[in-house]
Design a protein around this motif. Structure first.
Motif, PDB file in Angstrom:
ATOM      1  N   ILE A 228       0.867  -1.188   0.000  1.00  0.00           N
ATOM      2  CA  ILE A 228       0.000   0.000   0.000  1.00  0.00           C
ATOM      3  C   ILE A 228       0.896   1.227   0.000  1.00  0.00           C
ATOM      4  O   ILE A 228       1.814   1.339   0.817  1.00  0.00           O
ATOM      5  CB  ILE A 228      -0.954   0.010   1.210  1.00  0.00           C
ATOM      6  CG1 ILE A 228      -1.922  -1.174   1.121  1.00  0.00           C
ATOM      7  CG2 ILE A 228      -1.743   1.315   1.261  1.00  0.00           C
ATOM      8  CD1 ILE A 228      -2.951  -1.225   2.228  1.00  0.00           C
TER       9      ILE A 228
ATOM     10  N   ASN B  67      -8.832   0.402   4.996  1.00  0.00           N
ATOM     11  CA  ASN B  67      -7.836  -0.031   4.013  1.00  0.00           C
ATOM     12  C   ASN B  67      -7.977  -1.536   3.771  1.00  0.00           C
ATOM     13  O   ASN B  67      -7.989  -2.315   4.716  1.00  0.00           O
ATOM     14  CB  ASN B  67      -6.428   0.269   4.513  1.00  0.00           C
ATOM     15  CG  ASN B  67      -6.144   1.762   4.532  1.00  0.00           C
ATOM     16  OD1 ASN B  67      -7.004   2.563   4.164  1.00  0.00           O
ATOM     17  ND2 ASN B  67      -4.962   2.127   4.955  1.00  0.00           N
ATOM     18  N   VAL B  68      -8.047  -1.911   2.498  1.00  0.00           N
ATOM     19  CA  VAL B  68      -8.249  -3.315   2.128  1.00  0.00           C
ATOM     20  C   VAL B  68      -6.926  -4.072   2.186  1.00  0.00           C
ATOM     21  O   VAL B  68      -5.864  -3.474   2.387  1.00  0.00           O
ATOM     22  CB  VAL B  68      -8.841  -3.435   0.712  1.00  0.00           C
ATOM     23  CG1 VAL B  68     -10.238  -2.834   0.670  1.00  0.00           C
ATOM     24  CG2 VAL B  68      -7.929  -2.763  -0.311  1.00  0.00           C
TER      25      VAL B  68
ATOM     26  N   ALA C 124     -11.157  -6.145   6.079  1.00  0.00           N
ATOM     27  CA  ALA C 124     -11.367  -6.797   7.381  1.00  0.00           C
ATOM     28  C   ALA C 124     -12.475  -6.134   8.185  1.00  0.00           C
ATOM     29  O   ALA C 124     -13.042  -6.750   9.082  1.00  0.00           O
ATOM     30  CB  ALA C 124     -10.071  -6.779   8.187  1.00  0.00           C
TER      31      ALA C 124
ATOM     32  N   PHE D 124      -8.716   2.975  12.401  1.00  0.00           N
ATOM     33  CA  PHE D 124      -9.729   2.450  11.484  1.00  0.00           C
ATOM     34  C   PHE D 124     -11.141   2.649  12.026  1.00  0.00           C
ATOM     35  O   PHE D 124     -12.077   2.886  11.258  1.00  0.00           O
ATOM     36  CB  PHE D 124      -9.436   0.987  11.145  1.00  0.00           C
ATOM     37  CG  PHE D 124      -8.280   0.860  10.203  1.00  0.00           C
ATOM     38  CD1 PHE D 124      -8.393   1.303   8.896  1.00  0.00           C
ATOM     39  CD2 PHE D 124      -7.071   0.358  10.629  1.00  0.00           C
ATOM     40  CE1 PHE D 124      -7.316   1.233   8.016  1.00  0.00           C
ATOM     41  CE2 PHE D 124      -5.988   0.277   9.764  1.00  0.00           C
ATOM     42  CZ  PHE D 124      -6.114   0.715   8.456  1.00  0.00           C
TER      43      PHE D 124
ATOM     44  N   ASP E  46      -1.213   3.533  11.257  1.00  0.00           N
ATOM     45  CA  ASP E  46      -0.436   3.705  10.032  1.00  0.00           C
ATOM     46  C   ASP E  46      -1.409   3.832   8.867  1.00  0.00           C
ATOM     47  O   ASP E  46      -2.110   2.872   8.536  1.00  0.00           O
ATOM     48  CB  ASP E  46       0.479   2.488   9.851  1.00  0.00           C
ATOM     49  CG  ASP E  46       1.226   2.533   8.530  1.00  0.00           C
ATOM     50  OD1 ASP E  46       1.119   3.553   7.810  1.00  0.00           O
ATOM     51  OD2 ASP E  46       1.909   1.547   8.210  1.00  0.00           O
ATOM     52  N   PRO E  47      -1.479   5.019   8.275  1.00  0.00           N
ATOM     53  CA  PRO E  47      -2.451   5.222   7.193  1.00  0.00           C
ATOM     54  C   PRO E  47      -2.195   4.326   5.985  1.00  0.00           C
ATOM     55  O   PRO E  47      -3.052   4.204   5.113  1.00  0.00           O
ATOM     56  CB  PRO E  47      -2.260   6.701   6.808  1.00  0.00           C
ATOM     57  CG  PRO E  47      -1.576   7.320   7.977  1.00  0.00           C
ATOM     58  CD  PRO E  47      -0.745   6.243   8.608  1.00  0.00           C
ATOM     59  N   LEU E  48      -1.016   3.691   5.912  1.00  0.00           N
ATOM     60  CA  LEU E  48      -0.725   2.835   4.762  1.00  0.00           C
ATOM     61  C   LEU E  48      -0.755   1.353   5.126  1.00  0.00           C
ATOM     62  O   LEU E  48      -0.217   0.523   4.411  1.00  0.00           O
ATOM     63  CB  LEU E  48       0.638   3.197   4.162  1.00  0.00           C
ATOM     64  CG  LEU E  48       0.712   4.587   3.526  1.00  0.00           C
ATOM     65  CD1 LEU E  48       2.064   4.826   2.914  1.00  0.00           C
ATOM     66  CD2 LEU E  48      -0.370   4.752   2.462  1.00  0.00           C
ATOM     67  N   ALA E  49      -1.364   1.012   6.255  1.00  0.00           N
ATOM     68  CA  ALA E  49      -1.505  -0.400   6.612  1.00  0.00           C
ATOM     69  C   ALA E  49      -2.912  -0.855   6.278  1.00  0.00           C
ATOM     70  O   ALA E  49      -3.842  -0.052   6.255  1.00  0.00           O
ATOM     71  CB  ALA E  49      -1.229  -0.587   8.094  1.00  0.00           C
ATOM     72  N   SER E  50      -3.076  -2.166   5.997  1.00  0.00           N
ATOM     73  CA  SER E  50      -4.420  -2.692   5.801  1.00  0.00           C
ATOM     74  C   SER E  50      -5.096  -2.802   7.155  1.00  0.00           C
ATOM     75  O   SER E  50      -4.430  -3.016   8.164  1.00  0.00           O
ATOM     76  CB  SER E  50      -4.344  -4.084   5.178  1.00  0.00           C
ATOM     77  OG  SER E  50      -3.653  -4.036   3.964  1.00  0.00           O
ATOM     78  N   ALA E  51      -6.413  -2.685   7.140  1.00  0.00           N
ATOM     79  CA  ALA E  51      -7.143  -2.905   8.386  1.00  0.00           C
ATOM     80  C   ALA E  51      -6.883  -4.341   8.826  1.00  0.00           C
ATOM     81  O   ALA E  51      -7.000  -5.258   8.018  1.00  0.00           O
ATOM     82  CB  ALA E  51      -8.634  -2.676   8.162  1.00  0.00           C
ATOM     83  N   PRO E  52      -6.490  -4.565  10.076  1.00  0.00           N
ATOM     84  CA  PRO E  52      -6.135  -5.927  10.488  1.00  0.00           C
ATOM     85  C   PRO E  52      -7.355  -6.833  10.549  1.00  0.00           C
ATOM     86  O   PRO E  52      -8.464  -6.380  10.837  1.00  0.00           O
ATOM     87  CB  PRO E  52      -5.536  -5.728  11.876  1.00  0.00           C
ATOM     88  CG  PRO E  52      -6.131  -4.459  12.373  1.00  0.00           C
ATOM     89  CD  PRO E  52      -6.377  -3.599  11.174  1.00  0.00           C
ATOM     90  N   ALA E  53      -7.142  -8.138  10.278  1.00  0.00           N
ATOM     91  CA  ALA E  53      -8.231  -9.113  10.388  1.00  0.00           C
ATOM     92  C   ALA E  53      -8.723  -9.124  11.827  1.00  0.00           C
ATOM     93  O   ALA E  53      -7.951  -8.931  12.757  1.00  0.00           O
ATOM     94  CB  ALA E  53      -7.732 -10.489   9.982  1.00  0.00           C
TER      95      ALA E  53
END
Lengths: 153, 354
Positions: free
Chosen positions: A68, A99-100, A112, B146, B265-272
């Motif tokens: 990303i 964010n995906v 998620a 998030f 972190d704006p560039l991380a994926s939302a964690p599972a």
């Protein structure tokens, strides 16, 4: 001289003064509220005019992985498929802006937050997302990965 | 001359004393419910106290917030305790406020003449949820980031004013350090000020109108009803309840600490497995299962409409349930309350189990 009695004149004066007072009060309240309301709204920051970004060498981007990165102000997700092809999409879910992430096992894109699912082309296939993810263009120039906005033409 | 006498000469303390000594608390099967409002009040005071302490070290800002919370819990003496108490007390506060609200609902205590007490209570609940939402972001960790993105995006989906509301909340187009500063101001200045005023009205109403009893108890002739004086009997019982809750908070804070997690972190994926605070869970879970489109409306908007209408009905219960004024229990409202509780519990449990 008019036919109005003294009391009637007094009444007229009173209602005239009342109107002036009320108008003044409203104007006063408005002149306080307006600047406060304007103050609360953040100023528009200029759109970062990015046409393309350089992601480095193709060889350094492993197959079946994702990254990303920032494109202007927005995060985008760049995926290298098993086949070696690249795909770049906006990284924020069209549902509620999370964010995906790229699911390697199924080559799908997953959010998620509310279990939204997209296929590798960014098309929403299940869960709550109402729209597909916006596309970005990926070009390879001299072994470098260049991501740019889609031509709208 | 004692201080009391000195003041009494000037502001007539005797009448206040007389009023306080006259105050009585009805005794019946539901008297235990009377603790719930008091415990909520106590938890609010704990929040104000620990909140002021945390302000002394906390530094808002994308580069400093997370670091300062880490500093508080790892370097400041008893900093961990103050933060844990603040987090646990916040959660218990919401929990007790919900208990308080539902007992009031089923006792029909909102009926005439206490409509305003219900309405101020609902405003307090909304402000409390605002406290929860704004305070959640302040540690600037991944979950908070998030949760705030989702929460503010929901506000953005409201028709007409959506865009405006989103920018107003985020202090820009994205959740950023500017959002954090804004939430800090909301959490530590705006909401406490508003809350204190509305709480004051809420408490004055309770004092002026006295304790409510359910319609069934009210039908018993006054001389046959049991009651105890507020001072000192009930006040001491209240103090006991507060002490028990304080001990409970201490136990929870020590044995079940809240994880700070990684920095936002704006560039991380939302964690599972990302989840909101438990009191937003039933709404979160609903949003998860509303399809992308319901008829011609976007799912997100449909969810907002659902909760707005439900919330508005709940807010206006004293004015909708007119039969309660005559002491009549209508099955509709009883079922409305029961189904609402079942809905909230089932969806919350579902959210945690899946």
């Amino acid at each position: 001289m008019s036919n109005l009695t003294k009391t009637e004149i007094k009444k007229e004066r009173r209602s005239f003064l009342n109107t002036i007072l009320k108008t003044g009060l409203v104007a006063w309240v408005a002149s306080v509220i307006y600047p406060v309301a304007r103050f609360l709204v953040p100023p528009k920051t200029a759109e970062l005019n990015v046409n393309n970004i350089d992601l480095g060498l193709v060889a350094e981007f492993p197959k079946n992985s994702s990254k990303i990165v920032r494109f202007g102000r927005k995060p985008i997700i760049v995926i290298r498929k098993e086949s070696g092809d690249f795909k770049a999409l906006e990284a924020t879910c069209t549902h509620l802006d999370c964010n995906v992430q790229f699911k390697k096992e199924t080559e799908q894109i997953w959010c998620a937050c509310h279990n939204g699912l997209y296929d590798i082309e960014g098309k929403n296939i299940s869960g709550p997302p109402p729209k597909p993810l916006a596309q970005f263009k990926v070009d390879i120039a001299r072994e470098k990965i260049i991501v740019s906005k889609m031509d709208l033409s | 001359m004692s201080i009391y006498e000195w003041m009494n000469e000037r502001i007539d303390l005797d009448s206040v004393k007389k009023f306080a000594l006259k105050k009585r608390v009805p005794i019946f099967y539901g008297s235990v419910w009377y603790y719930l409002g008091g415990v909520s009040l106590f938890l609010f005071m704990v929040q104000v106290f620990t909140g002021i302490l945390l302000i002394l070290y906390y530094q808002p800002g994308a580069e400093t917030a997370y670091e300062s919370v880490k500093f508080i819990i790892s370097r400041v003496e008893f900093g961990w305790l103050i933060r844990e108490v603040h987090s646990w007390s916040a959660n218990l506060f919401i929990l007790f406020a919900f208990f308080h609200m539902f007992t009031v609902f089923f006792a029909k205590a909102y009926r005439k003449p206490r409509e305003m007490t219900w309405v101020t209570g609902m405003i307090l609940l909304m402000l409390s949820l605002g406290f929860g939402f704004s305070g959640y972001l302040l540690p600037w960790n991944e979950l908070a980031y998030f949760a705030t993105k989702v929460g503010s995006d929901i506000a953005g989906a409201v028709p007409v004013i959506g865009d405006f509301a989103l920018r107003l909340l985020r202090a820009g187009d994205e959740v950023s350090g500017a959002t954090l500063t804004r939430f800090y101001g909301i959490h530590t200045a705006l909401l406490p000020g508003m809350f204190t005023v509305v709480l004051g009205i809420h408490l004055i109403l309770v004092q002026v109108q006295g304790m409510s009893v359910p319609p069934e108890i009210e039908k018993i002739p006054e001389e046959k009803r049991k009651s105890i004086p507020f001072f000192p009997d009930f006040a001491l019982q209240d103090a006991m309840a507060w002490l028990i809750v304080l001990n409970l908070i201490a136990l929870l804070a020590v044995f079940f600490p809240w994880d700070l997690g990684p920095k936002a972190d704006p560039l991380a994926s939302a964690p599972a497995g990302i989840k909101p605070e438990w009191y937003f869970m039933f709404m979160f879970q609903t949003l998860k299962y509303i399809p992308a489109h319901v008829l011609f409306i976007e799912g997100e908007l449909f969810g907002i409409m659902l909760f707005s209408i439900g919330g508005l009905i709940w807010f206006l219960v004293p004015f909708l349930d007119k039969k309660a004024n005559d002491g009549i229990r209508t099955p509709f409202w009883t079922w409305f309350g029961i189904l609402l509780i079942i809905y909230m519990i089932v969806l919350t449990a579902w959210g945690y189990l899946t």
